[in-house]
Motif scaffolding. Structure first.
Motif, PDB file in Angstrom:
ATOM      1  N   GLY A 158     -86.268 -31.222 -71.137  1.00  0.00           N
ATOM      2  CA  GLY A 158     -85.398 -30.353 -70.353  1.00  0.00           C
ATOM      3  C   GLY A 158     -84.095 -29.962 -71.004  1.00  0.00           C
ATOM      4  N   GLY A 159     -83.707 -30.657 -72.084  1.00  0.00           N
ATOM      5  CA  GLY A 159     -82.432 -30.348 -72.715  1.00  0.00           C
ATOM      6  C   GLY A 159     -81.248 -30.794 -71.875  1.00  0.00           C
ATOM      7  N   PHE A 160     -80.065 -30.450 -72.293  1.00  0.00           N
ATOM      8  CA  PHE A 160     -78.782 -30.721 -71.629  1.00  0.00           C
ATOM      9  C   PHE A 160     -78.436 -32.209 -71.631  1.00  0.00           C
ATOM     10  CE2 PHE A 160     -75.500 -30.819 -68.343  1.00  0.00           C
ATOM     11  CZ  PHE A 160     -74.749 -29.713 -68.703  1.00  0.00           C
TER      12      PHE A 160
ATOM     13  N   PRO B  73     -80.708 -27.943 -61.939  1.00  0.00           N
ATOM     14  CA  PRO B  73     -80.519 -26.642 -62.601  1.00  0.00           C
ATOM     15  C   PRO B  73     -80.302 -26.717 -64.116  1.00  0.00           C
ATOM     16  CG  PRO B  73     -79.402 -26.654 -60.485  1.00  0.00           C
ATOM     17  CD  PRO B  73     -79.912 -28.054 -60.691  1.00  0.00           C
ATOM     18  N   PRO B  74     -79.515 -27.665 -64.641  1.00  0.00           N
ATOM     19  CA  PRO B  74     -79.292 -27.641 -66.099  1.00  0.00           C
ATOM     20  C   PRO B  74     -80.538 -27.939 -66.928  1.00  0.00           C
ATOM     21  CG  PRO B  74     -77.607 -28.960 -64.984  1.00  0.00           C
ATOM     22  CD  PRO B  74     -78.688 -28.703 -63.991  1.00  0.00           C
ATOM     23  N   ILE B  75     -81.583 -28.506 -66.308  1.00  0.00           N
ATOM     24  CA  ILE B  75     -82.765 -28.875 -67.096  1.00  0.00           C
ATOM     25  C   ILE B  75     -84.003 -28.065 -66.699  1.00  0.00           C
ATOM     26  CG2 ILE B  75     -81.883 -31.176 -67.598  1.00  0.00           C
ATOM     27  CD1 ILE B  75     -83.810 -32.311 -65.512  1.00  0.00           C
ATOM     28  N   LYS B  76     -83.794 -26.932 -66.060  1.00  0.00           N
ATOM     29  CA  LYS B  76     -84.930 -26.064 -65.746  1.00  0.00           C
ATOM     30  C   LYS B  76     -85.439 -25.399 -67.023  1.00  0.00           C
ATOM     31  CE  LYS B  76     -83.987 -24.979 -60.893  1.00  0.00           C
ATOM     32  NZ  LYS B  76     -85.220 -25.667 -60.445  1.00  0.00           N
ATOM     33  N   ILE B  77     -86.756 -25.275 -67.111  1.00  0.00           N
ATOM     34  CA  ILE B  77     -87.366 -24.678 -68.291  1.00  0.00           C
ATOM     35  C   ILE B  77     -88.342 -23.584 -67.877  1.00  0.00           C
ATOM     36  CG2 ILE B  77     -87.186 -26.857 -69.577  1.00  0.00           C
ATOM     37  CD1 ILE B  77     -90.297 -27.071 -69.232  1.00  0.00           C
ATOM     38  N   ASN B  78     -88.713 -22.763 -68.832  1.00  0.00           N
ATOM     39  CA  ASN B  78     -89.818 -21.815 -68.676  1.00  0.00           C
ATOM     40  C   ASN B  78     -91.078 -22.563 -69.124  1.00  0.00           C
ATOM     41  OD1 ASN B  78     -91.846 -19.846 -69.349  1.00  0.00           O
ATOM     42  ND2 ASN B  78     -90.253 -18.273 -69.300  1.00  0.00           N
ATOM     43  N   GLU B  79     -91.908 -22.953 -68.174  1.00  0.00           N
ATOM     44  CA  GLU B  79     -93.051 -23.805 -68.499  1.00  0.00           C
ATOM     45  C   GLU B  79     -94.045 -23.110 -69.423  1.00  0.00           C
ATOM     46  OE1 GLU B  79     -94.849 -25.799 -65.204  1.00  0.00           O
ATOM     47  OE2 GLU B  79     -92.924 -26.182 -64.213  1.00  0.00           O
ATOM     48  N   GLY B  80     -94.334 -21.845 -69.153  1.00  0.00           N
ATOM     49  CA  GLY B  80     -95.263 -21.118 -69.998  1.00  0.00           C
ATOM     50  C   GLY B  80     -94.776 -21.015 -71.430  1.00  0.00           C
ATOM     51  N   GLU B  81     -93.483 -20.766 -71.590  1.00  0.00           N
ATOM     52  CA  GLU B  81     -92.914 -20.678 -72.931  1.00  0.00           C
ATOM     53  C   GLU B  81     -92.949 -22.030 -73.623  1.00  0.00           C
ATOM     54  OE1 GLU B  81     -91.314 -19.182 -76.362  1.00  0.00           O
ATOM     55  OE2 GLU B  81     -92.182 -18.115 -74.662  1.00  0.00           O
ATOM     56  N   ALA B  82     -92.710 -23.101 -72.871  1.00  0.00           N
ATOM     57  CA  ALA B  82     -92.757 -24.451 -73.451  1.00  0.00           C
ATOM     58  C   ALA B  82     -94.150 -24.755 -73.986  1.00  0.00           C
ATOM     59  CB  ALA B  82     -92.341 -25.484 -72.414  1.00  0.00           C
ATOM     60  N   VAL B  83     -95.171 -24.490 -73.176  1.00  0.00           N
ATOM     61  CA  VAL B  83     -96.551 -24.745 -73.606  1.00  0.00           C
ATOM     62  C   VAL B  83     -96.885 -23.929 -74.846  1.00  0.00           C
ATOM     63  CG1 VAL B  83     -98.974 -24.486 -72.957  1.00  0.00           C
ATOM     64  CG2 VAL B  83     -97.342 -25.427 -71.309  1.00  0.00           C
TER      65      VAL B  83
ATOM     66  N   LEU C 265     -97.982 -30.246 -68.765  1.00  0.00           N
ATOM     67  CA  LEU C 265     -96.941 -30.262 -67.754  1.00  0.00           C
ATOM     68  C   LEU C 265     -97.633 -30.468 -66.411  1.00  0.00           C
ATOM     69  CD1 LEU C 265     -94.707 -27.304 -68.998  1.00  0.00           C
ATOM     70  CD2 LEU C 265     -94.459 -29.759 -69.463  1.00  0.00           C
ATOM     71  N   LEU C 266     -97.563 -31.684 -65.906  1.00  0.00           N
ATOM     72  CA  LEU C 266     -98.326 -32.051 -64.723  1.00  0.00           C
ATOM     73  C   LEU C 266     -97.609 -31.654 -63.438  1.00  0.00           C
ATOM     74  CD1 LEU C 266     -99.500 -35.653 -65.720  1.00  0.00           C
ATOM     75  CD2 LEU C 266    -100.684 -33.480 -66.082  1.00  0.00           C
TER      76      LEU C 266
END
Length: 227
Positions: free
Chosen positions: A165-167, A196-206, A218-219
């Protein structure tokens, strides 16, 4: 071996009938509203560190399950102050190996901070290398990317739980580097989307993991996967 994801960094492993739970944080997590604590009965609870978003439900789950709680020495002191009986706490340190009826778990380095919810010192953060039924699993806990991860490259890790998630921890790019450091192709993401600070784009992550030749899972919260 089966893994069930309860949101944030909370993971339960079913190791041939023995339940091992990592970093219980469920009831404050709005994304995990479908999970009921009363249904979670581990034999062992492992704590990577003592921040509230990793220990909030530890005491309640321990009381209802009589689980043994394992963590670094100073975190173990805090656990005892929460009413967990001393004979149900194993306080260990880096390089040490816990032996359970399911196999072994070695405490390894993590790069993060650590304090109890009341602000008291809780030692250093940690990760865990679990070996059971011929499989090896790495639970990184909260960590930044660190060169220490390269020490695990010869462990033949089958699956790794990495924060993405970063941050507060590694982000996606650093988690990809971490996967290469530990020589593991199969990654399950943790520590993302909860705040909010660790929200990601799941599709982009995969996609980023796939482009790097890695399998990122990502379960859904409450979902399980065979490892």
């Amino acid at each position: 071996m089966k893994a069930t994801y309860y949101g944030h960094s909370t993971v339960e492993l079913d190791l041939n009938g023995t339940s091992v739970l990592f970093d219980p944080f469920i009831t404050p997590n709005k994304l995990a509203s479908n999970i009921e604590l009363k249904n979670i009965h581990p034999e062992y609870i492992f704590l990577s560190h003592c921040h509230g978003d990793h220990v909030h439900d530890m005491a309640e789950i321990q009381r209802q399950s009589n689980a043994e709680v394992i963590g670094i020495v100073e975190t173990g002191d805090w656990v005892q102050k929460q009413g967990v009986p001393e004979n149900k706490i194993t306080a260990m340190n880096f390089g040490g190996t816990f032996k359970g009826n399911f196999g072994t778990v070695k405490m390894v380095h993590a790069l993060h901070t650590n304090a109890a919810p009341d602000g008291s010192y809780a030692g250093a953060p940690a990760g865990y290398l679990l070996k059971s039924n011929g499989k090896t699993v790495y639970f990184a806990g909260d960590t930044a990317l660190t060169i220490e991860m390269q020490l695990l490259k010869d462990e033949q890790i089958d699956w790794a739980f990495l924060p993405i998630g970063g941050f507060f921890t590694m982000d996606i790019g650093d988690a990809i580097k971490a996967a290469k450091f530990i020589n593991c192709q199969n990654i399950i993401g943790i520590h993302y989307n909860t705040f909010p600070p660790i929200k990601i784009n799941e599709g982009e992550a995969v996609k980023q993991f796939s482009d790097a030749g890695l399998n990122l899972q990502l379960l859904d919260i409450g979902a399980s996967i065979d490892l």
